[in-house]
Design a protein around this motif. Structure first.
Motif, PDB file in Angstrom:
ATOM      1  N   GLY A 556       0.941  -1.474   0.002  1.00  0.00           N
ATOM      2  CA  GLY A 556      -0.360   0.488   0.183  1.00  0.00           C
ATOM      3  C   GLY A 556       0.516   1.216   0.201  1.00  0.00           C
ATOM      4  O   GLY A 556       2.059   1.369   0.133  1.00  0.00           O
ATOM      5  N   GLU A 557       0.448   2.390  -0.056  1.00  0.00           N
ATOM      6  CA  GLU A 557       0.672   4.170  -0.606  1.00  0.00           C
ATOM      7  C   GLU A 557       1.940   4.179   1.583  1.00  0.00           C
ATOM      8  O   GLU A 557       2.918   4.241   1.070  1.00  0.00           O
ATOM      9  CB  GLU A 557      -0.568   4.461  -0.061  1.00  0.00           C
ATOM     10  CG  GLU A 557      -0.302   6.522  -1.348  1.00  0.00           C
ATOM     11  CD  GLU A 557      -1.527   7.119  -0.888  1.00  0.00           C
ATOM     12  OE1 GLU A 557      -2.124   6.850  -1.637  1.00  0.00           O
ATOM     13  OE2 GLU A 557      -1.328   7.765   0.254  1.00  0.00           O
ATOM     14  N   ARG A 558       1.791   3.543   2.014  1.00  0.00           N
ATOM     15  CA  ARG A 558       2.319   3.630   3.400  1.00  0.00           C
ATOM     16  C   ARG A 558       3.398   2.965   3.628  1.00  0.00           C
ATOM     17  O   ARG A 558       4.559   2.667   4.511  1.00  0.00           O
ATOM     18  CB  ARG A 558       1.073   3.629   5.065  1.00  0.00           C
ATOM     19  CG  ARG A 558       1.080   2.102   5.284  1.00  0.00           C
ATOM     20  CD  ARG A 558       0.235   1.970   6.201  1.00  0.00           C
ATOM     21  NE  ARG A 558      -0.610   0.761   6.648  1.00  0.00           N
ATOM     22  CZ  ARG A 558      -1.069   0.047   6.363  1.00  0.00           C
ATOM     23  NH1 ARG A 558      -2.063   0.965   4.790  1.00  0.00           N
ATOM     24  NH2 ARG A 558      -2.028  -0.915   6.392  1.00  0.00           N
ATOM     25  N   HIS A 559       3.914   1.895   2.728  1.00  0.00           N
ATOM     26  CA  HIS A 559       5.282   0.650   2.507  1.00  0.00           C
ATOM     27  C   HIS A 559       5.838   2.101   1.399  1.00  0.00           C
ATOM     28  O   HIS A 559       7.300   0.841   1.132  1.00  0.00           O
ATOM     29  CB  HIS A 559       4.997  -0.339   2.101  1.00  0.00           C
ATOM     30  CG  HIS A 559       3.261  -0.994   2.772  1.00  0.00           C
ATOM     31  ND1 HIS A 559       1.984  -1.342   2.382  1.00  0.00           N
ATOM     32  CD2 HIS A 559       3.169  -1.060   4.287  1.00  0.00           C
ATOM     33  CE1 HIS A 559       0.834  -1.301   3.480  1.00  0.00           C
ATOM     34  NE2 HIS A 559       2.147  -1.046   4.572  1.00  0.00           N
ATOM     35  N   VAL A 560       5.612   2.818   0.928  1.00  0.00           N
ATOM     36  CA  VAL A 560       5.978   3.353  -0.396  1.00  0.00           C
ATOM     37  C   VAL A 560       8.041   3.402  -0.290  1.00  0.00           C
ATOM     38  O   VAL A 560       8.974   3.045  -0.705  1.00  0.00           O
ATOM     39  CB  VAL A 560       6.140   3.988  -1.241  1.00  0.00           C
ATOM     40  CG1 VAL A 560       6.955   4.743  -1.823  1.00  0.00           C
ATOM     41  CG2 VAL A 560       4.449   3.856  -2.049  1.00  0.00           C
ATOM     42  N   ASP A 561       8.192   4.513   0.701  1.00  0.00           N
ATOM     43  CA  ASP A 561       9.532   4.411   1.798  1.00  0.00           C
ATOM     44  C   ASP A 561      10.228   2.949   2.122  1.00  0.00           C
ATOM     45  O   ASP A 561      11.592   3.389   1.322  1.00  0.00           O
ATOM     46  CB  ASP A 561       9.200   5.628   2.395  1.00  0.00           C
ATOM     47  CG  ASP A 561       8.846   6.716   2.215  1.00  0.00           C
ATOM     48  OD1 ASP A 561       8.593   7.052   1.415  1.00  0.00           O
ATOM     49  OD2 ASP A 561       8.129   7.254   3.297  1.00  0.00           O
ATOM     50  N   ASP A 583       0.084   2.661  -7.653  1.00  0.00           N
ATOM     51  CA  ASP A 583      -1.282   2.227  -6.775  1.00  0.00           C
ATOM     52  C   ASP A 583      -1.650   1.246  -7.174  1.00  0.00           C
ATOM     53  O   ASP A 583      -2.991   1.412  -7.659  1.00  0.00           O
ATOM     54  CB  ASP A 583      -1.919   3.777  -7.076  1.00  0.00           C
ATOM     55  CG  ASP A 583      -2.828   4.789  -6.161  1.00  0.00           C
ATOM     56  OD1 ASP A 583      -2.721   3.833  -4.973  1.00  0.00           O
ATOM     57  OD2 ASP A 583      -3.460   5.000  -6.214  1.00  0.00           O
ATOM     58  N   GLU A 584      -1.489   0.130  -7.051  1.00  0.00           N
ATOM     59  CA  GLU A 584      -2.292  -1.427  -7.782  1.00  0.00           C
ATOM     60  C   GLU A 584      -1.699  -2.548  -6.403  1.00  0.00           C
ATOM     61  O   GLU A 584      -1.648  -2.650  -5.274  1.00  0.00           O
ATOM     62  CB  GLU A 584      -1.679  -1.872  -8.702  1.00  0.00           C
ATOM     63  CG  GLU A 584      -1.488  -0.923 -10.191  1.00  0.00           C
ATOM     64  CD  GLU A 584      -3.400  -0.798 -10.974  1.00  0.00           C
ATOM     65  OE1 GLU A 584      -4.145  -1.578 -10.877  1.00  0.00           O
ATOM     66  OE2 GLU A 584      -3.427   0.420 -11.747  1.00  0.00           O
TER      67      GLU A 584
END
Length: 648
Positions: A556-561, A583-584
């Motif tokens: 998810g978004e919060r795991h990008v970093d 974002d998939e």
RNA sequence: GCCGACGUAGCUCAAUGGUAGAGCGGCUGACUUGUAAUCAGCAGGUUGCGGGUUCAAUUCCCAUCGUCGGCUCCA
């Protein structure tokens, strides 16, 4: 058991189980089958008489060993396909009465027949021919062999306008030639054949192609129909499925799908553009190549891509190789875009004198060459106009020839093995009629090539007289997905260029001596090798050469970093890594990485982020669970170091 | 080079003489996702290029380039 005429001449027929029966001389193979059992009589197709394969109508005239082949026997496949070719020719004659027949053999994958026809066969024609073939099969015509005196056969064929057939007979040395008849159709043929057309159960016509009569482009162009046939429908279906499977492995298809390379109209045919992933693959192969060459005492050199025409006058390429060369005119001078690396390497060698103590000298170069190839022969990566040879030239004394050749063969086999190639064929080409070099040198070099193959216990074919004029050679041919053979590694001894360039070394006697030269490639060319490699692995490359070794996928978004951190860490360790933080859904990203045949997917979400771990999914094994990044790196590094084809 | 087939969107393929369409991919937005495809909207084509026939050509003809299957040659 049949009654045997008591006053006939008896011959003893020994069967495979060791038992023997006595029959009258002149009894046919088919009749013997009938004596053995009714079942055998109905299933028999051919007989092996003292090792030679014959029709059922073959007459046994003396004591012999006999094996009856039943329908479906592998050893009858050639005859089956040859019969299919005849049935096809018969169908063609029925549908296109004006068409003349040329030649129609069975081949490794089926059969073909060449016809001389105005215009060519259309796909609809093929369907019609196939339909007519089924009719002929249903008619269950017996195939009858007839021996005809040579001259009579020629006259008969000439009268019928069968000029190609007549020419074939002209070239036969025998006094009698054989014809096979089936219904209204007859054809010059050595045989053997199946006893009846009804035994042809599973066949399919595949494609039409032009083919010169006897492969000679100065002679008429004929229409060739290719087909295949098998004992059973199941085997035919399996073969057709294999063809479909091969189409899926086609390096041209995978090259596009996996984004490896492209060719462009704007740039010209036969010129390859490697995309980042194709280049990564090639670079991985090249890196390995360089390391292995260094280990074996090769020295890397770099030579220019163009050189003045004079160099190619000296080498002789300007003469015999001219049709394949590209020329440039600069300042009223003619330059040549190099078609070969050898003259360049010779110039490097010639830049100073060499002592026998330095020999052998091994120069290698990933040298890009350009050769004009006729448009019709270009084929994906396997036949191109610009390619990089993994070239090397070895300069040695005549005494060192054997050892050098052995080393090169060893090297070539090692390379093929490293990339998982187990299937290849080796050809030894010996001295042609027109050649340069002394008898002694030819013998020495040929013996060295042969000896090296035999030392390695490698099976090989000899092509007598097929060597290049300047020396004998060994070619190793690789198979593509469809089983077509492409020349890969080749080792050529050269007595010509050392003469032309006066290549020598100073011997222990202080005198100049002529050096011997070996040209060799251990992969072939990078293009062809990569092409074969793609088909070999169907795009699923072993980790050590995979363009992308690991793909990091964020949940998810919060795991990008965190995903970025993981990817950067893996990159820093020297792995080829891609990052997918789109974002998939994770299923979508996995599917995509899977289709690209990425060996490992590294999935990071809440759990992994908290624990500083990664979740690993293998393209083959699936979910491997969560593990510390360190551990994953260790697994991948292990596979890379061992160049393993196996995955965890 | 020769024989034959083919060339339509990035990819796979429709449209048989009457203004070129789908799926996937791409872009935008929504959704905030846990091990092989989330939803919606939008953009994308001088039908390989050049001639010709026709009122009209993706469609028929010619030429050319390229691709594919062979022939020949070769890494």
């Amino acid at each position: 058991m049949e009654q045997i005429d008591s006053d006939c001449r008896k011959v003893k027929v020994t069967l495979p189980d060791g038992s023997a029966i006595e029959v009258c001389a002149g009894t046919t193979v088919g009749e013997v089958a009938a004596m053995i059992s009714r079942r055998l009589a109905s299933r028999a197709v051919l007989g092996i008489v003292d090792g030679g394969i014959h029709d059922l109508q073959h007459k046994i005239e003396s004591d012999c060993d006999l094996t009856i082949l039943e329908e479906g026997d592998e050893r009858s496949l050639d005859a089956l396909r040859h019969t299919a070719a005849h049935v096809m020719a018969q169908a063609v004659r029925r549908l296109f009465p004006g068409v003349h027949m040329a030649i129609g053999p069975s081949i490794a994958t089926g059969f073909y027949y060449d016809f001389d026809k105005e215009g060519s066969f259309t796909p609809e024609d093929l369907e019609a021919i196939e339909k007519e073939m089924r009719k002929i099969v249903a008619e269950n015509l017996p195939l009858v062999r007839e021996e005809v005196p040579r001259e009579e056969a020629i006259a008969k064929l000439a009268a019928a306008g069968e000029v190609f057939k007549a020419e074939l007979v002209e070239d036969l040395p025998d006094d009698y030639v054989s014809f096979y008849h089936q219904g209204e159709f007859s054809d010059l043929c050595r045989g053997p054949h199946l006893p009846r057309t009804g035994m042809l159960k599973a066949f399919k016509l595949l494609n039409v192609a032009g083919a010169y009569w006897r492969g000679d482009e100065k002679r008429p162009m004929l229409s060739r129909i290719y087909g295949t046939a098998f004992p059973t429908k199941a085997e035919l279906d399996e073969y057709l499925k294999m063809l479909e499977e091969a189409a899926r492995r086609d390096h041209r298809k995978l090259g596009r799908e996996l984004d490896l390379f492209s060719v462009h109209d704007e740039a010209g045919a036969g010129l390859i553009f490697y995309h980042e992933k194709g280049a990564a693959l090639r670079t991985a192969v090249e890196q390995f190549w360089r390391e292995e060459h260094a280990k074996r005492g090769y020295k890397y050199v770099i030579t220019p891509h163009i050189a003045e025409s004079t160099l190619w006058d000296i080498s002789g390429h300007n003469g015999y190789y001219r049709d394949n060369m590209y020329f440039l005119n600069i300042d009223e001078k003619e330059y040549v875009l190099k078609p070969m690396n050898c003259p360049g390497h010779i110039l490097v060698y010639q830049s100073r004198s060499h002592s026998y103590r330095e020999m052998p000298i091994r120069y290698c170069e990933l040298g890009t060459v350009y050769r004009y190839e006729r448009s019709g022969v270009l084929h994906g990566l396997l036949r191109v106009r610009g390619f990089t040879q993994d070239d090397a030239h070895l300069f040695c004394t005549p005494e060192q020839l054997h050892e050098e050749i052995t080393g090169v063969i060893d090297f070539a086999i090692f390379m093929l093995k490293s990339f998982g190639f187990e299937e290849y064929e080796i050809f030894l080409s010996t001295r042609p009629e027109k050649s340069v070099g002394s008898d002694e040198n030819w013998e020495r070099a040929t013996a060295a090539l042969k000896g090296a193959l035999e030392d390695h216990g490698l099976a090989y074919h000899v092509d007598p007289g097929e060597g290049v004029f300047y020396g004998p050679k060994i070619d190793i041919k690789l198979k593509d997905a469809l089983g077509r053979m492409w020349q890969g590694p080749t080792i050529q001894v050269d007595f010509n260029l050392p003469e032309r360039f006066d290549v020598n070394y100073i011997g222990s006697d202080g005198e100049k001596h002529r050096a011997v030269m070996i040209h060799r490639v251990v992969l072939g060319s990078m293009e062809r090798f990569i092409g074969c490699l793609i088909e070999q692995y169907a795009g699923a490359f072993p980790v050590w050469i995979a363009p992308v070794q690991a793909q990091v996928l964020s949940i998810g978004e919060r795991h990008v970093d965190y995903a970025r951190k993981v990817a950067a860490d893996l990159l820093a360790r020297g792995f080829r890594v891609e990052l997918d933080v789109r974002d998939e859904k994770i299923g979508y990203k996995i599917r995509e990485a899977q289709l690209e045949q990425v060996p490992y997917m590294v999935i990071v979400g809440d759990k992994e982020q908290e624990q500083g771990a990664v979740s690993v999914r293998a393209r083959r094994g699936g979910d491997m669970g969560s593990m510390p990044l360190e551990q994953f790196a260790g697994i991948v590094q292990g596979l890379i170091d061992s160049r393993s084809c196996e995955e965890v």
